[in-house]
Design an enzyme around this catalytic site. Structure first.
Site, PDB file in Angstrom:
ATOM      1  N   CYS A   1      33.786  35.093-101.949  1.00  8.65           N
ATOM      2  CA  CYS A   1      34.319  36.414-101.618  1.00  8.65           C
ATOM      3  C   CYS A   1      35.273  36.228-100.448  1.00  8.65           C
ATOM      4  O   CYS A   1      35.052  35.359 -99.601  1.00  8.65           O
ATOM      5  CB  CYS A   1      33.185  37.356-101.231  1.00  8.65           C
ATOM      6  SG  CYS A   1      33.753  39.000-100.735  1.00  8.65           S
TER       7      CYS A   1
ATOM      8  N   CYS B   1      41.866  49.897 -86.185  1.00  8.38           N
ATOM      9  CA  CYS B   1      40.571  50.425 -86.645  1.00  8.38           C
ATOM     10  C   CYS B   1      39.645  50.628 -85.441  1.00  8.38           C
ATOM     11  O   CYS B   1      39.325  49.659 -84.730  1.00  8.38           O
ATOM     12  CB  CYS B   1      39.942  49.468 -87.653  1.00  8.38           C
ATOM     13  SG  CYS B   1      41.119  48.893 -88.904  1.00  8.38           S
TER      14      CYS B   1
ATOM     15  N   ARG C   1      24.725  46.809-100.709  1.00  9.83           N
ATOM     16  CA  ARG C   1      24.353  45.856 -99.649  1.00  9.83           C
ATOM     17  C   ARG C   1      24.033  46.567 -98.332  1.00  9.83           C
ATOM     18  O   ARG C   1      24.875  47.304 -97.802  1.00  9.83           O
ATOM     19  CB  ARG C   1      25.471  44.824 -99.430  1.00  9.83           C
ATOM     20  CG  ARG C   1      25.100  43.770 -98.355  1.00  9.83           C
ATOM     21  CD  ARG C   1      26.072  42.594 -98.317  1.00  9.83           C
ATOM     22  NE  ARG C   1      26.266  42.057 -99.649  1.00  9.83           N
ATOM     23  CZ  ARG C   1      27.375  42.208-100.358  1.00  9.83           C
ATOM     24  NH1 ARG C   1      28.404  42.825 -99.835  1.00  9.83           N
ATOM     25  NH2 ARG C   1      27.456  41.729-101.572  1.00  9.83           N
TER      26      ARG C   1
ATOM     27  N   CYS D   1      34.480  44.424-104.139  1.00 11.80           N
ATOM     28  CA  CYS D   1      33.448  44.723-103.149  1.00 11.80           C
ATOM     29  C   CYS D   1      34.050  45.771-102.224  1.00 11.80           C
ATOM     30  O   CYS D   1      35.014  45.480-101.513  1.00 11.80           O
ATOM     31  CB  CYS D   1      33.072  43.451-102.382  1.00 11.80           C
ATOM     32  SG  CYS D   1      31.941  43.771-101.008  1.00 11.80           S
TER      33      CYS D   1
ATOM     34  N   CYS E   1      36.547  48.386 -84.691  1.00 12.12           N
ATOM     35  CA  CYS E   1      36.596  46.930 -84.853  1.00 12.12           C
ATOM     36  C   CYS E   1      36.920  46.171 -83.566  1.00 12.12           C
ATOM     37  O   CYS E   1      37.945  46.412 -82.918  1.00 12.12           O
ATOM     38  CB  CYS E   1      37.617  46.573 -85.932  1.00 12.12           C
ATOM     39  SG  CYS E   1      37.609  44.795 -86.291  1.00 12.12           S
TER      40      CYS E   1
ATOM     41  N   CYS F   1      44.133  41.195 -84.372  1.00  9.66           N
ATOM     42  CA  CYS F   1      44.598  41.923 -85.563  1.00  9.66           C
ATOM     43  C   CYS F   1      45.478  43.089 -85.127  1.00  9.66           C
ATOM     44  O   CYS F   1      45.121  43.833 -84.212  1.00  9.66           O
ATOM     45  CB  CYS F   1      43.397  42.434 -86.348  1.00  9.66           C
ATOM     46  SG  CYS F   1      43.885  43.313 -87.855  1.00  9.66           S
TER      47      CYS F   1
ATOM     48  N   CYS G   1      31.210  34.623 -98.024  1.00 15.35           N
ATOM     49  CA  CYS G   1      32.279  35.613 -97.828  1.00 15.35           C
ATOM     50  C   CYS G   1      33.137  35.215 -96.632  1.00 15.35           C
ATOM     51  O   CYS G   1      32.636  35.129 -95.508  1.00 15.35           O
ATOM     52  CB  CYS G   1      31.688  36.982 -97.552  1.00 15.35           C
ATOM     53  SG  CYS G   1      30.518  37.518 -98.784  1.00 15.35           S
TER      54      CYS G   1
HETATM   55  N1  SAM Z   1      40.872  42.831 -91.848  1.00 16.36           N
HETATM   56  C1  SAM Z   1      40.294  43.027 -93.109  1.00 16.36           C
HETATM   57  C2  SAM Z   1      40.077  44.468 -93.441  1.00 16.36           C
HETATM   58  O1  SAM Z   1      40.037  45.297 -92.557  1.00 16.36           O
HETATM   59  O2  SAM Z   1      39.916  44.756 -94.623  1.00 16.36           O
HETATM   60  C3  SAM Z   1      39.004  42.269 -93.320  1.00 16.36           C
HETATM   61  C4  SAM Z   1      37.992  42.163 -92.198  1.00 16.36           C
HETATM   62  S1  SAM Z   1      37.279  43.699 -91.612  1.00 16.36           S
HETATM   63  C5  SAM Z   1      36.428  43.159 -90.180  1.00 16.36           C
HETATM   64  C6  SAM Z   1      36.038  44.063 -92.849  1.00 16.36           C
HETATM   65  C7  SAM Z   1      35.177  45.288 -92.661  1.00 16.36           C
HETATM   66  O3  SAM Z   1      34.230  45.081 -91.626  1.00 16.36           O
HETATM   67  C8  SAM Z   1      35.843  46.576 -92.278  1.00 16.36           C
HETATM   68  O4  SAM Z   1      36.446  47.209 -93.361  1.00 16.36           O
HETATM   69  C9  SAM Z   1      34.665  47.397 -91.764  1.00 16.36           C
HETATM   70  O5  SAM Z   1      34.092  48.129 -92.825  1.00 16.36           O
HETATM   71  C10 SAM Z   1      33.681  46.331 -91.292  1.00 16.36           C
HETATM   72  N2  SAM Z   1      33.493  46.405 -89.826  1.00 16.36           N
HETATM   73  C11 SAM Z   1      34.341  45.968 -88.881  1.00 16.36           C
HETATM   74  N3  SAM Z   1      33.852  46.230 -87.638  1.00 16.36           N
HETATM   75  C12 SAM Z   1      32.656  46.835 -87.814  1.00 16.36           C
HETATM   76  C13 SAM Z   1      31.676  47.344 -86.922  1.00 16.36           C
HETATM   77  N4  SAM Z   1      31.846  47.313 -85.610  1.00 16.36           N
HETATM   78  N5  SAM Z   1      30.551  47.897 -87.441  1.00 16.36           N
HETATM   79  C14 SAM Z   1      30.394  47.950 -88.796  1.00 16.36           C
HETATM   80  N6  SAM Z   1      31.289  47.491 -89.671  1.00 16.36           N
HETATM   81  C15 SAM Z   1      32.410  46.945 -89.209  1.00 16.36           C
HETATM   82 FE1  SF4 Z   2      41.896  44.275 -88.371  1.00 15.84          FE
HETATM   83 FE2  SF4 Z   2      39.363  44.808 -87.807  1.00 15.84          FE
HETATM   84 FE3  SF4 Z   2      40.860  46.669 -88.944  1.00 15.84          FE
HETATM   85 FE4  SF4 Z   2      40.131  44.480 -90.374  1.00 15.84          FE
HETATM   86  S1  SF4 Z   2      38.792  46.074 -89.580  1.00 15.84           S
HETATM   87  S2  SF4 Z   2      42.177  45.447 -90.273  1.00 15.84           S
HETATM   88  S3  SF4 Z   2      40.126  42.946 -88.739  1.00 15.84           S
HETATM   89  S4  SF4 Z   2      41.181  45.799 -86.886  1.00 15.84           S
END
Ligand code: SAM
Ligand code: SF4
Ligand code: DTB
Length: 319
Positions: free
Chosen positions: A128, A57, A260, A188, A60, A53, A97
């Protein structure tokens, strides 16, 4: 469900400052006014496109900028997704989801994901998706394909956001939420506790959620999963009582929403999860995996719910 009232930061901080038992008592009262206290909704996650990606973030493992050890995977074929959905339904989940590591999906992605959504919906499950930023047209297309919910998290307060993500703005997130709502999809939207944010950030984040023109139907509260290789891997533990406080304040400020208990359950004791249900959580991610990290296995969850006298929510899909 429209906003019940407008919340101020001071009021939200006041809830966080209550003695723990007083806060939980208030949260239970709100919970029992608006929800069946014996029922927990089960959602199963599947990563339909994994890793690589472009966003940064800090929490992530799927960001191309971090050195985590996940395997990248292109968008899955529809039939493979359907097999996972059938298994999730057979195990008792009512919502499926589909998560993709996109900044925003392309036209051809939306076409294939639309086909997935329609096929999963035909199984009689709620659908979802979480695919990153959407245009109003894309949101509309997903709605037409039969999508019920779109997950798009604000994650934290606007003030703290810049310390976690630099490749998009808080306003970008709010714009997608507007597009999703305007398309008639259920929203959500939740966040993460344990990224080094203050109690004030948690309060401000919940104020933003609660004061949206329409409150989200579903509010995932994640505890950070500290994945090796991500910038937040070494973040300090959250005080478990502060995590429970966040759930309780969410329950009070978002009285009609499904709250949740989301990522992070693998590191929680049964007793802590029981406290989260007492604080007003009434939904979990159910299934051995979240997107790329682990989740308690199905047998353990079914046993936990049974020990607490909680029932999986009945199938809610056929609407
Ligand atoms: N890429 C899209 C986005 O960011 O909206 C969808 C997938 S992203 C993985 C969805 C959510 O997963 C993120 O907004 C975050 O809140 C949660 N998430 C990702 N990594 C995480 C982690 N290590 N611990 C807890 N929540 C996490
Ligand atoms: Fe990409 Fe992870 Fe950020 Fe979603 S949370 S936009 S998958 S880096
Ligand atoms: C949400 O709030 N939590 C889920 C779902 N929405 C998409 C994702 C949690 C991801 C945890 C880290 C991982 O498994 O990659």
């Amino acid at each position: 469900m429209s906003s019940v009232r407008t919340w101020t930061l001071g009021e939200a901080e006041g809830l966080f400052a209550l003695p723990f038992n007083d806060l939980l008592f208030q949260a239970q009262q709100v919970h029992r006014t608006h929800h069946d206290p014996g029922s927990v909704q089960l959602s199963t996650l599947l990563s339909i496109k994994t890793g690589a990606c472009p966003e940064d973030c800090a929490y992530c493992p799927q960001s191309v900028r971090h050195q985590s050890s996940i395997e990248n995977e292109a968008l899955l074929p529809v039939e493979e997704v359907l097999e996972h959905a059938r298994a999730a339904k057979a195990a008792g989940a009512t919502r499926f989801c589909m998560g993709a590591a996109f900044r925003s999906p392309k036209r051809k992605d939306i076409e294939r994901i639309g086909a997935m959504v329609s096929a999963v919906r035909e199984l009689g499950m709620e659908t979802c998706a979480t695919l990153g930023m959407l245009t109003p047209d894309q949101a509309q297309e997903l709605k037409s394909a039969g999508l019920d919910y779109y997950n798009h998290n604000l994650d934290t307060s606007e003030e703290f956001y810049d310390e976690i993500i630099t490749t998009r703005t808080y306003q970008d997130r709010l714009d997608t939420l507007t597009a999703v709502r305007d398309a008639g999809l259920h929203v959500c939207c939740g966040g993460i506790v344990g990224m080094g944010e203050s109690q004030r950030d948690r309060a401000q984040f919940l104020v933003t959620l609660a004061n949206l023109p329409q409150q989200p139907e579903s509010v995932p509260i994640n505890q950070l999963v500290r994945v090796p290789g991500t910038p937040l891997a070494g973040t300090e533990d959250v005080d478990p009582f502060d995590f429970i406080r966040t759930i309780a304040v969410a329950r009070i400020m978002l009285p009609h929403s499904q709250v949740r208990l989301s990522a992070g359950r693998s590191e929680m004791s049964d007793e802590l999860q029981a406290l989260a249900f007492l604080a007003g959580a009434n939904s979990i991610f159910y299934g051995d995996k979240l997107l790329t990290t682990g989740n308690p296995d199905v047998t353990r969850d079914r046993t936990l719910l049974a020990r607490l006298g909680l029932r999986p929510a009945a199938d809610a899909a056929a609407n």
